[in-house]
Design an enzyme around this catalytic site. Sequence first.
Site, PDB file in Angstrom:
ATOM      1  N   ASP A 147       0.816  -1.216   0.000  1.00  0.00           N
ATOM      2  CA  ASP A 147       0.000   0.000   0.000  1.00  0.00           C
ATOM      3  C   ASP A 147       0.849   1.265   0.000  1.00  0.00           C
ATOM      4  O   ASP A 147       2.052   1.239   0.265  1.00  0.00           O
ATOM      5  CB  ASP A 147      -0.887   0.022   1.249  1.00  0.00           C
ATOM      6  CG  ASP A 147      -2.183  -0.743   1.050  1.00  0.00           C
ATOM      7  OD1 ASP A 147      -2.465  -1.151  -0.079  1.00  0.00           O
ATOM      8  OD2 ASP A 147      -2.899  -0.942   2.057  1.00  0.00           O
ATOM      9  N   LYS A 189      -3.551   3.214  -2.614  1.00  0.00           N
ATOM     10  CA  LYS A 189      -4.632   4.154  -2.906  1.00  0.00           C
ATOM     11  C   LYS A 189      -4.328   5.482  -2.224  1.00  0.00           C
ATOM     12  O   LYS A 189      -4.032   5.528  -1.037  1.00  0.00           O
ATOM     13  CB  LYS A 189      -5.969   3.633  -2.395  1.00  0.00           C
ATOM     14  CG  LYS A 189      -6.425   2.311  -3.016  1.00  0.00           C
ATOM     15  CD  LYS A 189      -7.793   1.945  -2.464  1.00  0.00           C
ATOM     16  CE  LYS A 189      -8.278   0.624  -3.023  1.00  0.00           C
ATOM     17  NZ  LYS A 189      -7.542  -0.509  -2.452  1.00  0.00           N
ATOM     18  N   MET A 218      -7.742   9.697   8.373  1.00  0.00           N
ATOM     19  CA  MET A 218      -8.031  10.169   7.020  1.00  0.00           C
ATOM     20  C   MET A 218      -9.046  11.318   6.991  1.00  0.00           C
ATOM     21  O   MET A 218      -9.924  11.368   6.137  1.00  0.00           O
ATOM     22  CB  MET A 218      -8.536   9.006   6.151  1.00  0.00           C
ATOM     23  CG  MET A 218      -7.529   7.872   6.049  1.00  0.00           C
ATOM     24  SD  MET A 218      -8.206   6.322   5.391  1.00  0.00           S
ATOM     25  CE  MET A 218      -9.167   5.713   6.792  1.00  0.00           C
TER      26      MET A 218
END
Length: 500
Positions: free
Chosen positions: A34, A56, A165
């Site tokens: 990741d 991502k 996030m």
Amino acid sequence: MSKVYLIGAGPGDPDLITCKGRRILAEAGSVLYDHLANEALLELAPPDAERLYVGKKKAVHSYSQEEICDLLIDRARRGLTVVRLKGGDPFIFGRGGEEVEALADAGIEFEVVPGVTAPLGIAAYTGVPLTHRSHTSVVTFVTGHSTEAIDWDKVGGAETLVVFMGLTAIGEIARQILARGRAPDTPAMAVRWGTRPDQETIVGTLADIASRVEAAGMKPPATIIIGAVVALREKLNWYERLPLFGQSIVVTRARGQAAVLSERLRALGAAVIELPVIELLPPADFAPLDRAIERLSSYDWIIFTSVNGVRFFLDRLDRSVSDLRQLRGRICAIGPATRRALEDLHLKVDLMPSQYVAESLLEAFEAHDLAGKRILLPRAAVARDLIPEALAQRSAMVDVVEAYRSSMPEDAPARAREIFTGVHPPQWVTFTSSSTVHNLLQAAGRAPLERVRIASIGPVTSKTLRSHGLEVHAEAESYIIDGLVAAILKDRHPALKGSL
């Protein structure tokens, strides 16, 4: 079919991966990693393992989640040991549950290896305990991807609130919490790249944290922590107070030798960038070394000037019909690392100079009668002739043999361009030999080195640097790795001078 392992890579510092995670990575045939997994961990996988980035970022996905699951299933069915390396912990907002569901539906064997999740790492590395008897006994984790999906009536009053996030929505998050009656002066902070040497921390209150983040230009990924415990940071923040925190330092040593210096610098808070400009190779012609090994018992002295000399000499000795029983002469070693390498072989070192340069070695030999003595000097292909010439003047018979040679790795120029022309160029470059100087100049040119501070392991290396018109900002007083680190510390913190 083989097995898929979902491994938590931890919050950023590669040393925070679990022992089990490291062990499995070392056996991987394929690694799918990741954006938040530190790429340094990929070095733990076998050299021939597949390394595929499937990360991502916000609105930028290299692969969809469905495609990632298909990749895992495909590689497992091919018989590979598959590692899915995920930032933090696989089951904390990491979509690990979705991935193991897909594996289970496909009949693929899997195992989950937990990791240190981002808030735990950030708490440790910013001095903000998520729980504290005097402040809070409840911690709430939420994801800030979609603020409208959060039940703010439930979480708005959480004693310690951790938002994953949520940086781009930090203003709305603060407004929602304030609307639930939380005091405007409630401490809050945002942390980007937590636990890494480039960790960035912004501290404020619910009332002003959004404006502080905007003023600083902080970008995702970042984690937000809100609650009274944030106020403890001023007292408990140890990581950002490390003496080399915020300094990015290039290490130019060969790949197999960089770890000692890199680990010393990282322990002091530095961001280490490894740029190997040297690779060590066997001699172009083994014949001189082989002849010396054949008559090893005839030498009165053998002089080792580096750990590399010991390693390559012993490797060739192992491949011969002889062994260490043929070594009759006395042993001289330059430097404590060379001495340790010999002592690890249960060999006694008879002579070691006080300083770890050729001139000091010659001084150490002044008390010894060398007339007619046979001396073996296994060393690098390119080295100063000071030692053999001076010993020969004292009527010694010196055999200088090439035990190894050095060259510049093919990828060094491209790697140097990447490092010195990047968005955040390094502040320091370290040199541990004249060869590292010559090779980096060949790879990068002089211009990048005129814009950084330079640390040298000793006067010989410094002389080479100055001959190219480069300033030496820090020179080791003892010509070893610890001396080089101490020199950088003294340059950064002059008050430490004399205390190291």
